[in-house]
Design an enzyme around this catalytic site. Structure first.
Site, mmCIF file in Angstrom:
data_model
loop_
_atom_site.group_PDB
_atom_site.id
_atom_site.type_symbol
_atom_site.label_atom_id
_atom_site.label_comp_id
_atom_site.label_asym_id
_atom_site.label_seq_id
_atom_site.Cartn_x
_atom_site.Cartn_y
_atom_site.Cartn_z
ATOM 1 N N LYS A 285 26.812 23.907 11.595
ATOM 2 C CA LYS A 285 26.449 24.947 10.624
ATOM 3 C C LYS A 285 24.966 25.302 10.765
ATOM 4 O O LYS A 285 24.591 26.478 10.769
ATOM 5 C CB LYS A 285 26.743 24.468 9.192
ATOM 6 C CG LYS A 285 28.233 24.331 8.893
ATOM 7 C CD LYS A 285 28.514 23.630 7.566
ATOM 8 C CE LYS A 285 29.998 23.330 7.398
ATOM 9 N NZ LYS A 285 30.345 22.626 6.176
ATOM 10 N N GLN B 248 27.758 19.147 1.371
ATOM 11 C CA GLN B 248 28.799 18.728 2.310
ATOM 12 C C GLN B 248 29.684 17.656 1.676
ATOM 13 O O GLN B 248 29.195 16.712 1.045
ATOM 14 C CB GLN B 248 28.150 18.213 3.612
ATOM 15 C CG GLN B 248 29.111 17.884 4.730
ATOM 16 C CD GLN B 248 29.854 19.098 5.297
ATOM 17 O OE1 GLN B 248 29.391 20.217 5.237
ATOM 18 N NE2 GLN B 248 31.031 18.856 5.844
ATOM 19 N N ASP C 177 30.074 27.799 -0.571
ATOM 20 C CA ASP C 177 31.393 27.266 -0.220
ATOM 21 C C ASP C 177 32.508 27.828 -1.093
ATOM 22 O O ASP C 177 33.681 27.588 -0.819
ATOM 23 C CB ASP C 177 31.376 25.745 -0.443
ATOM 24 C CG ASP C 177 31.352 24.994 0.857
ATOM 25 O OD1 ASP C 177 31.828 25.531 1.868
ATOM 26 O OD2 ASP C 177 30.870 23.854 0.846
HETATM 27 N N1 GUN Z 1 33.876 19.010 4.445
HETATM 28 C C1 GUN Z 1 34.799 19.432 5.322
HETATM 29 N N2 GUN Z 1 34.880 20.776 5.318
HETATM 30 C C2 GUN Z 1 33.973 21.214 4.408
HETATM 31 C C3 GUN Z 1 33.593 22.509 3.953
HETATM 32 O O1 GUN Z 1 34.096 23.563 4.364
HETATM 33 N N3 GUN Z 1 32.623 22.521 2.984
HETATM 34 C C4 GUN Z 1 32.063 21.391 2.492
HETATM 35 N N4 GUN Z 1 31.119 21.502 1.553
HETATM 36 N N5 GUN Z 1 32.393 20.178 2.903
HETATM 37 C C5 GUN Z 1 33.353 20.091 3.848
#
Ligand code: GUN
Length: 286
Positions: free
Chosen positions: A52, A96, A119
């Site tokens: 990311k 995350q 998100d």
């Molecule tokens: N953990 C696995 N996929 C994601 C995601 O798309 N967003 C977040 N915040 N954590 C994750």
């Protein structure tokens, strides 16, 4: 069988966003900024966060990565979120997941200013999506929908079967397909006679987090199969569709499949970038 190439579409979305960001920086005098909070050092989470961060850097989004130790308390994490909520330079906030066991994920997600929720996991955004209103949409379902649309896969009136009911993928995916006028069935670990339901899926979305569940005889001929899983089997990255016995039969029966890697994963990242730019534009407009 057609391969739905998420990697290629993600690249295209990123190059379009880079041009838009260039224009927006000139217009507003600052770049969009995403803050990613990673608590602990889970290897999969670390790898997702790096990807990311790299993508943000590639297209001109500032990425403020906050690495916190596993032992961080819930109050400490909430205090950081409060600071980020009030920071005028921070557009998007992403915590995350998963969080350490001693932290209540729902409390943390709810603490994020829903207007900065990159998100789309804040209850306000969940509710807005549920109402087919102007929500920030969770990145994986949003990316899957973009991929299906880019590949001209019809959705209206189709029977979409989603396997998995997580807050991150299954539930928002079902809402999104409903909003797109599909008829939606959501299956999960307690579903009775799963094959009976999967055989009806004209669009089948598998988000269960482990391989070997689906066999060719569970598939409708001509189905579009979206594989959300990322699993490590014998050191190899495979999807939930991976099946040592009849993966070839699945490929023969399906009309289209998303590969792993190179399918849904890159689309999740592209959608996150889109969300950040959207949040930035909304914040600049007020
Ligand atoms: N953990 C696995 N996929 C994601 C995601 O798309 N967003 C977040 N915040 N954590 C994750």
């Amino acid at each position: 069988m057609k391969i739905l190439n998420g990697a290629a579409l993600s690249k295209k979305i990123k190059s379009v966003l880079a041009i838009e960001i260039d224009y927006l920086v000139k217009k507003h005098g600052r770049a969009p900024k995403l803050c990613i909070v990673l608590t602990g050092d889970d290897p999969a989470s670390t790898s997702y966060v790096k990807s990311k961060q790299k993508s943000c850097n590639e297209i001109g989004i500032l990425c403020d990565l906050r690495l916190l130790p596993y032992a961080t308390s819930q109050d400490e994490l909430l205090a950081l979120i409060e600071v980020l909520n009030n920071d005028p330079e921070t557009d998007g906030i992403l915590v995350q997941l998963p969080l350490p066991k001693h932290i209540d994920q729902n409390v943390v997600l709810q603490a994020i200013d829903y207007k900065k929720d990159a998100d789309g996991l804040h209850p306000m955004n969940v509710g807005l999506l549920n109402r087919s209103d102007d929500a920030i949409i969770p990145c994986t379902p949003k990316g899957i929908l973009s991929l299906l649309k880019a590949e001209d896969i019809p959705i209206t009136g189709k029977h979409c079967v989603v396997i998995g009911r997580s807050n991150l993928v299954g539930k928002p995916m079902a809402q999104l397909m409903l909003r797109e006028n599909a008829s939606v069935t959501v299956c999960h670990s307690k579903t009775r006679d799963l094959p009976h339901l999967t055989r009806q899926g004209e669009i089948l979305i598998i988000a269960i987090g482990h391989p070997n569940l689906l066999h060719a005889d569970m598939l409708k001929k001509g189905a579009v199969v979206v594989d959300v899983g990322i699993n490590s089997v014998d050191g190899k990255l495979v999807g939930d569709l991976y099946n040592s016995i009849d993966v070839q039969d699945i490929e023969k029966k399906a009309a289209a499949i998303t590969p792993v890697p190179g399918g849904v994963g890159p689309m999740t990242v592209a959608s996150l970038l889109e969300n950040v730019v959207e949040i930035y534009k909304r914040r600049c407009a007020v």
